[in-house]
Design a protein around this motif. Structure first.
Motif, short mmCIF file in Angstrom:
data_model
loop_
_atom_site.label_atom_id
_atom_site.label_comp_id
_atom_site.label_asym_id
_atom_site.label_seq_id
_atom_site.Cartn_x
_atom_site.Cartn_y
_atom_site.Cartn_z
N TYR A 2 18.75 -2.10 -18.59
CA TYR A 2 17.63 -2.99 -18.89
C TYR A 2 17.80 -4.34 -18.19
CZ TYR A 2 16.08 0.36 -22.35
OH TYR A 2 15.62 1.49 -22.95
N PHE A 6 15.04 -6.15 -15.82
CA PHE A 6 14.61 -7.52 -16.07
C PHE A 6 14.77 -8.36 -14.81
CE2 PHE A 6 15.57 -11.91 -17.33
CZ PHE A 6 14.38 -12.22 -17.98
N ASN A 9 12.01 -7.49 -12.38
CA ASN A 9 10.73 -8.08 -12.81
C ASN A 9 10.70 -9.58 -12.54
OD1 ASN A 9 9.51 -5.72 -13.63
ND2 ASN A 9 10.29 -5.87 -15.71
N GLN A 10 11.81 -10.24 -12.82
CA GLN A 10 11.89 -11.67 -12.58
C GLN A 10 11.78 -11.96 -11.08
OE1 GLN A 10 15.49 -13.48 -13.99
NE2 GLN A 10 14.70 -15.56 -13.75
#
Length: 58
Positions: A2, A6, A9-10
């Motif tokens: 995960y 993340f 996505n960032q």
């Protein structure tokens, strides 16, 4: 797992932000170029008029 998602996505959001900023800068630069082209054309026309005006006085 995960944490990697993340980070991706960032990074995607940061890349989108940079893209928007650069597109905006590109638009501003293109507008500046158009204004400069108009100024050059106007100056060329003025210098051409001066040449004709002074050549007729001789």
């Amino acid at each position: 797992m995960y944490l990697g998602v993340f980070d991706l996505n960032q990074r995607l959001e940061q890349t989108r932000k940079v893209l928007r900023e650069k597109q905006h800068l590109k638009k501003l630069i293109e507008e500046d170029i158009q204004e400069l082209e108009k100024d050059v054309k106007a100056l060329e026309e003025m210098t051409n008029k001066e040449k004709y005006a002074t050549s007729g006085q001789r």
